[in-house]
Design a protein around this motif. Structure first.
Motif, PDB file in Angstrom:
ATOM      1  N   ASP A  54       0.863  -1.174   0.000  1.00 46.63           N
ATOM      2  CA  ASP A  54       0.000   0.000   0.000  1.00 46.63           C
ATOM      3  C   ASP A  54       0.904   1.230   0.000  1.00 46.63           C
ATOM      4  OD1 ASP A  54      -1.502   2.200   0.699  1.00 46.63           O
ATOM      5  OD2 ASP A  54      -2.448   1.276   2.458  1.00 46.63           O
ATOM      6  N   THR A 131      -1.724   5.415  -3.945  1.00 46.46           N
ATOM      7  CA  THR A 131      -2.959   6.190  -3.796  1.00 46.46           C
ATOM      8  C   THR A 131      -2.690   7.696  -3.981  1.00 46.46           C
ATOM      9  OG1 THR A 131      -2.682   5.925  -1.400  1.00 46.46           O
ATOM     10  CG2 THR A 131      -4.239   4.439  -2.493  1.00 46.46           C
ATOM     11  N   GLU A 174     -10.141   2.736  -4.771  1.00 54.23           N
ATOM     12  CA  GLU A 174      -9.693   2.801  -3.377  1.00 54.23           C
ATOM     13  C   GLU A 174     -10.878   2.710  -2.417  1.00 54.23           C
ATOM     14  OE1 GLU A 174      -7.477   6.349  -2.601  1.00 54.23           O
ATOM     15  OE2 GLU A 174      -6.708   5.633  -0.681  1.00 54.23           O
ATOM     16  N   ASP A 200     -12.621   5.949   4.953  1.00 55.29           N
ATOM     17  CA  ASP A 200     -11.155   5.840   4.992  1.00 55.29           C
ATOM     18  C   ASP A 200     -10.584   7.259   4.948  1.00 55.29           C
ATOM     19  OD1 ASP A 200      -8.476   5.341   4.569  1.00 55.29           O
ATOM     20  OD2 ASP A 200      -8.735   4.094   2.780  1.00 55.29           O
ATOM     21  N   TRP A 437      -7.915  -0.772   1.817  1.00 50.53           N
ATOM     22  CA  TRP A 437      -8.287  -1.240   0.476  1.00 50.53           C
ATOM     23  C   TRP A 437      -7.509  -2.479   0.025  1.00 50.53           C
ATOM     24  CZ3 TRP A 437      -4.215  -1.419  -2.782  1.00 50.53           C
ATOM     25  CH2 TRP A 437      -3.146  -0.570  -2.528  1.00 50.53           C
TER      26      TRP A 437
HETATM   27 CA   LIG Z   1      -4.385   5.095   2.547  1.00 50.75          CA
END
Ligand SMILES: [Ca+2]
Ligand SMILES: Nc1ccn([C@@H]2O[C@H](COP(=O)(O)OP(=O)(O)OP(=O)(O)O)[C@@H](O)[C@H]2O)c(=O)n1
Length: 498
Positions: A54, A131, A174, A200, A437
């Motif tokens: 991530d 992300t 996401e 989130d 995610w």
């Molecule tokens: Ca994150």
């Protein structure tokens, strides 16, 4: 001769034939039960593995998942078996020295090699998803973003795992995969139960995803994601607000204070006694605020805390735009949002912040939560540092802002009320796996959630063994009874003759 016959006839013991039948019967019972138990005893569990990195805006984390090897296509439970926090900042911070982004992953990749059995490594898929930090870098400098990916790819290709690629996730992905993770871990998907919404909060973006009866996707198709999972159809509402992660939101709030290009900024979201000299260039280095940079600014400014929750709430509100909405209803910035529905799980920075502030109990009235936060914000910076000597000072300085931002985002932004606030649960893990995610992403890419409900055996293993054992004992018992009925009457008849 007659005495001998009398003795034989009066002998109460069963004949040798009966004894042999009983012995054989007992042996048969023992053998059958042993075979049933041994044959059906689960063999020592073998696992398969999957790895997801991530690459967030503030840091990178590696997650290793495992599931029973023989059940990988539907019924086996996937669970997190190991996680590793990469030292240093997120990969987007290495824009000017991309090779360091690759280097930074080595330690956690080493841990992955120790965790996954060697013989499984080559068949273990390895994914990297980036992300909002990389989304922002890609906007400002796409060649720098490509170089970072190149460096990361080189590091991951050299691992013994089956590297499947590194890419930027869309905000929609996401949000949707975070929702899949939460509901998969809660066993809500397989059982077709009512689902939990997912909230989130990252450093650079924030996601809200939930199912609402009020939403069929037609009003705002870009916010709609359709799934068919375990035989059930879901029409999920999801939205990701770029720049509304808590680090970028803080930049936006401070940027609002510094429009005049002042050398001193009095900030109600920081504790009184807090005083740090900061660079204008660092504050305005992100596309979330760069457009608002005043023409003439000095190099630095003194960021001075004032510690006032009410005022902090007002300045935080100023980063949300509530004026325009072309839909039937909006959250903020003209983004469509259907009526909130059902329970919600709030994770990542929602959890870090509310857990630090001791405010994860949402059964506490919202007014009490605000009072407690107000008291916390009013505490002097010196006192805060003494009370939390082990907490990273950068995080520590920002918790008053972060708490205020979270409450404002939830209540003003998403429209949670004093009543619906209690539907939110601040969570870090579900059954040992981190909420986020990554698990949903891997489940999707490995086709681990079937569209249709899998056929499950009618009985669990233990039930099957018990029933076979009981039936065997009953059958053998019946046979013995039969044997006794055949032999016993003959012996008793003979005795009666005498
Ligand atoms: Ca994150
Ligand atoms: N104990 C901790 C750990 C992290 N943070 C904060 O939480 C935010 C990061 O949350 P995270 O979910 O890790 O964000 P990223 O995944 O890095 O960012 P994004 O999802 O936006 O890419 C950062 O502001 C960080 O300062 C915190 O306040 N306390």
């Amino acid at each position: 001769m007659s005495a001998q016959r009398e003795m034989k006839e009066k002998n109460p013991w069963p004949t040798p034939v009966t004894i042999i039948i009983i012995v054989i019967g007992v042996i048969a019972i023992v053998a059958l039960v042993t075979v049933a138990v041994l044959q059906n005893k689960p063999v020592p569990q073998k696992y398969k593995y999957g790895i997801v990195l991530d690459a967030g805006s503030s840091h990178t984390a590696l997650y290793i998942y495992q599931w029973p090897a023989e059940k990988d296509n539907n019924t086996g439970r996937v669970e997190q078996t190991h996680s590793c926090k990469v030292k240093g900042k997120g990969i987007s911070s290495y824009a000017s020295e991309p090779w360091k982004a690759g280097e930074s992953l080595k330690e956690c990749m080493g841990e992955a090699e120790e965790t996954v059995p060697k013989e499984r490594a080559h068949e273990t898929p390895l994914y990297l998803g980036a992300t909002a930090g990389m989304r922002l870098l890609d906007i400002v400098n796409s060649s720098a973003s490509k170089n970072v990916f190149q460096a990361v790819e080189n590091a991951l290709r050299n691992s013994p795992f089956s590297y499947q690629g590194a890419r930027i996730l869309s905000g929609q992905e996401e949000g949707a995969f975070g929702w899949v993770t939460v509901n998969y871990l809660d066993d809500r998907l397989k059982q077709g139960l009512k689902t939990t919404g997912a909230l989130d909060l990252g450093g650079a973006s924030t996601q809200i995803s939930f199912i609402s009866n009020d939403f069929d996707g037609s009003e705002s198709p870009i916010n709609s994601v359709n799934f068919r999972l375990y035989g059930n159809d879901y029409n999920l509402y999801t939205h990701s607000f770029l720049c509304y992660g808590k680090d970028q939101a803080l930049k936006m709030v401070v940027a609002n204070h510094t429009q005049s290009g002042a050398t001193t900024v009095l900030d109600p979201c920081f504790h009184s006694g807090y005083n740090e000299t900061k660079n204008y260039s660092v504050l305005y280095d992100s596309p979330c605020v760069s457009g608002r940079k005043p023409q003439e600014v000095p190099e630095k400014f003194d960021h001075i805390g004032k510690g006032n929750f009410q005022e902090c709430q007002e300045v935080v509100k100023s980063v949300f735009n509530f004026t325009s909405c072309k839909y039937s209803r909006c959250s903020f910035n003209g983004v469509f949002q259907p009526l909130l529905q059902g329970p919600f799980g709030a994770f990542s920075a929602y959890y870090f912040v509310m857990n630090f502030l001791n405010l994860t109990d949402t059964s506490m009235p919202l007014e009490t939560v605000k009072e407690k936060l107000s008291q916390y914000c009013a505490t002097s910076w010196d006192k805060i540092k003494i009370q939390h000597p082990t907490v990273n000072v950068k995080y520590l300085a920002e918790y008053c802002f972060s708490g205020t931002y979270i409450l404002t985002l939830l209540t003003e932004g998403y429209d949670f009320t004093a009543v619906t606030y209690s539907n939110i649960k601040f969570i870090k893990k579900i059954k040992g796996s981190d909420a986020g995610w990554t698990l949903g992403y891997m489940l999707n890419l490995t086709n681990m959630i079937p569209a249709e409900a899998p056929d499950s055996p009618p009985l669990p293993h233990a039930g099957y063994v018990s029933i076979v054992t009981i039936m065997t004992i009953l059958l053998i018992g019946l046979l013995l009874l039969l044997a006794l009925r055949i032999f016993w009457p003959r012996c008793s008849k003979k005795t009666q003759i005498v």
